[in-house]
Design a protein around this motif. Structure first.
Motif: not given
Length: 748
Positions: A17-18, A20-21, A62, A65-66, A246
């Motif tokens: 998740a991280l 893809n975020g 995140p 999307s995970g 990020h």
């Protein structure tokens, strides 16, 4: 180890998740940054709101999307497993077979055979551990900052009454209860919010800043609290702590810090109308303070050097949009884009896939049954996959068809709107053009004749063509009726502006029905634009100006009212008392002290008229802010005043609350009206009794001493001595009397 396997699966899901975020947040930030960079006329408040929404969306991506981790429930050992191979292939339930589980024989464990548990694919676990460490450290910093804010508010003391009274009118405009305090260990002015919001000013700056500079700084801090920047800043810092790695979050945070300060600067300009003095105030504040590590959980008037330079550049730009209000259409578009991006992120397959550990089965299946089950499952899976592909293709085709249909409808609507606009403009233009006689059925050939007796007497065709042409052009009543029937308010506003651009010769008279349509518009900006278009015409008379002033009173925004009132003043004839009275009625509907002060100042800029000056002085009572009252009186003091006007001046002066403002007003009146005018000097000596500051009284009397020393009027001298006796400070009284004595000796 089942627990370690579950933790590894959860770590893989978090890492996926991280990761893809990261690219999703960067892509979303770039998509929003491109139109934001091109929107030069977008104000800072709207830009700040849009970037806040983008920051929250990037932080939520995140979570949506995970892939969720899958945890298989443990199966008891020794239980029988049902291998439904025939059922998968479509066989009846009676043909299902069962196979007992055979426990594999394992040797008894020994101490020398014990090993550490092995965690498969351990790099996601390490990545999540590093992230948790950094995030915990940053969150601890946020909590430490909150504690520092609480201690700072506990150390601060209430502001002195003289400063608090000067800022009291601005506190009334803040929806939150705000405390004004001062502290010694605060290097710069700060707004400490959350619970029990407080504006804290450094004690060292109070004596070094003027009243206007202190007012501008306090307005900046109050703007932070009015906009709830303390809470949005806390959310920003929490997101920065959680997503400290990020790059998009860090870039958006810097944008938010800059736009937040510029939005508060715009609020100060909207309240005071003085961008250049405010820029000078920031420069002076930088000189009086030095850079230090301040707690960034509270917003303040000073930030980094590059940000200060950017803010000063924005203040000096005259073509920039400085409105402090949010733009609803822009926010709606931004919300739609962000919701669409979030929905797309939920539906899409993760680009970065982290391998998940697979749990080994704890039961055995017979080889024959396993082969049968695998074949049946493969066949069913292939059929389901093909059916799913066909369904997706049909859905995509239907979606493409709907998109084309929507685009076609949009193009048709735009074409019809453009055609209607063109027809409306053509109708107005045809009414302005001279009427040309034309035949309807066929062209008429007109020959040259030698005399009147040879000319034909039958001109029926020409007259008929003229009548048909006149009937084809719509009347003003028909045009206004067509405008009133438009369903869209923006379309009505554009049509009314096009109608107002004409003149009576072109068939566009400004009738009461036209003004009723203007007052029926829902948006203040649309009504103000139509009224401004009317004021650009060349055929305006007093009646039209009075009708425009009646329509101004229906506006709700003070800024729109003020702009139209100023435009009317620039067009009104100097001798028109009715227009001046209408402007004063419009001023009474204004709630902003700054807007009232600007319009009254424009009235005083007209050619001097004692009646206008008296009317302005009576209207000063409606101004709430002491500084704005003083500014109007400073301008009125330089105009001719008769006895009635002087009485109105002193009556308006009684509403000024600031000691320094009172002294400045009376000093200006003394400079322009006091020379040889005995009632003015006596009125000033009586009015100065309301000045609370001993220093301001003494400075005023020192300014008056040269005129009193040259007169031999015992009444003036007695009034001057009484004013000296009323000064509380003995030092100030001695300064005034010493100055008067020296001047008297010089006259001998």
């Amino acid at each position: 180890m089942p627990h370690l396997s579950v933790f590894a699966d959860l770590s893989a899901a978090i890492a996926e998740a991280l990761l893809n975020g990261l690219w999703q947040g960067a892509l979303l930030t770039a998509v929003v940054a491109v139109p934001m960079a091109s929107a030069k006329r977008l104000n800072a408040a709207t830009r700040y709101a849009v970037w806040c929404a983008v920051l929250v969306t990037v932080a939520v991506l995140p979570l949506v999307s995970g892939r969720l981790p899958t945890v298989s429930a443990p199966v008891p050992k020794g239980a029988e497993r049902v291998v439904a191979a025939s059922a998968v292939a479509g066989a009846p339930a009676a043909e299902m077979e069962t196979a007992p589980v055979e426990e594999p024989s394992a040797p008894a464990p020994r101490d020398s055979d014990w090993q550490l548990p092995q965690v498969p694919d351990s790099w996601p676990v390490g990545l999540v551990g590093i992230w948790l460490g950094f995030a915990g450290y940053r969150l601890a910093g946020v909590l430490n900052g909150l504690g520092a804010l609480r201690r700072l508010k506990a150390r601060s003391v209430p502001l002195q009454s003289a400063y608090r009274e000067a800022l009291e009118p601005w506190l009334a405009t803040t929806p939150r209860p705000v405390r004004l305090c001062s502290a010694r260990d605060v290097p710069v002015p700060v707004a400490v919010g959350l619970f029990n919001p407080t504006v804290i000013l450094p004690e060292a700056l109070l004596a070094q800043l003027s009243d206007s500079e202190l007012e501008q700084i306090a307005l900046h801090e109050l703007a932070h609290l009015r906009r709830w920047d303390d809470w949005t800043n806390l959310v920003q810092k929490v997101i920065e702590a959680l997503l400290c790695f990020h790059p998009a979050v860090l870039w958006i945070a810097r944008r938010l810090d800059t736009e937040r300060e510029i939005a508060c600067d715009d609020a100060v300009i909207a309240a005071t109308g003085k961008p250049l003095p405010y820029a000078a105030c920031l420069a002076r504040l930088i000189e009086l303070t030095r850079a230090s590590g301040t707690n960034r959980l509270h917003p303040g008037v000073l930030s980094g050097t590059s940000q200060i330079r950017r803010r000063v550049e924005m203040l000096l730009k005259r073509d920039r949009n400085t409105r402090p209000r949010l733009s609803s259409p822009i926010l709606a578009v931004a919300a739609a884009v962000l919701l669409t991006a979030s929905a797309f992120a939920v539906q899409m397959v993760p680009v970065v896939a982290v391998p998940r550990p697979e749990a080994a089965p704890d039961f055995a299946v017979a080889p024959a049954q396993l082969d049968l089950e695998a074949g049946a499952f493969a066949a069913d899976f292939e059929r389901a996959r093909q059916e799913l592909e066909r369904t997706e293709q049909r859905r995509e085709a239907e979606y493409a068809r709907l998109e084309l249909e929507h685009a076609r409808h949009e193009a048709e609507y735009a074409r019809m709107e453009a055609e209607f606009e063109r027809m409306a403009k053509r109708a107005v233009a045809e009414r302005a053009a001279p009427k040309v006689a034309r035949r309807v059925e066929a062209p008429v050939a007109i020959a040259a004749f030698d005399g009147e007796e040879d000319a034909p007497q039958d001109l029926t065709g020409v007259v008929l063509a003229t009548e048909v042409l006149e009937e084809a052009i719509p009347s003003p009543q028909e045009v206004l009726a067509a405008i009133a029937s438009m369903p869209s308010a923006s379309d009505r506003a554009r049509a009314l502006r096009a109608y107002a651009e004409g003149d009576p010769q072109s068939g566009a008279p400004l009738t009461p029905a036209f003004f009723r349509l203007i007052e029926g518009l829902s948006a203040d900006d649309d009504r103000r634009r139509v009224l401004s278009t009317i004021l650009e015409r060349t055929d305006l008379d007093e009646g039209v100006l009075l009708r425009v002033l009646r329509s101004v009173r229906t506006l709700s925004a003070d800024g729109s009212k003020r702009r139209v009132l100023v435009e009317v003043l620039h067009l009104a004839p100097p001798e028109s008392e009715a227009v001046v009275a209408g402007v004063l009625e419009g001023i009474d509907t204004l709630t902003s002290s700054g807007d009232r002060r600007r319009v009254l100042g424009e009235l005083l800029d007209l050619p001097p008229s004692e009646s206008v000056t008296r009317s302005v002085l009576r209207a000063v009572h409606g101004i709430a802010a002491s500084g704005d009252k003083a500014n109007v009186l400073l301008k009125a003091a330089g105009l001719p005043l008769d006895a009635v006007g002087l009485a109105a001046f002193f009556d308006a002066y009684a509403g000024v609350s600031s000691s320094s403002d009172k002294r400045r007003v009376l000093s200006r009146l003394l400079e322009h009206q006091g020379g040889g005018y005995r009632p003015v000097i006596l009125g000033i000596l009586e009015a100065m009794q309301s000045i609370p500051s001993s220093d301001d009284r003494a400075r005023l009397l020192l300014h008056m001493a040269p005129q009193v020393a040259t007169t031999h009027d015992p009444t003036l001298l007695a009034a001057f001595y009484r004013a000296c006796d009323s000064i509380p400070s003995a030092t100030d009284r001695r300064r005034v009397l010493t100055r008067l004595g020296r001047l008297a000796v010089e006259q001998l």
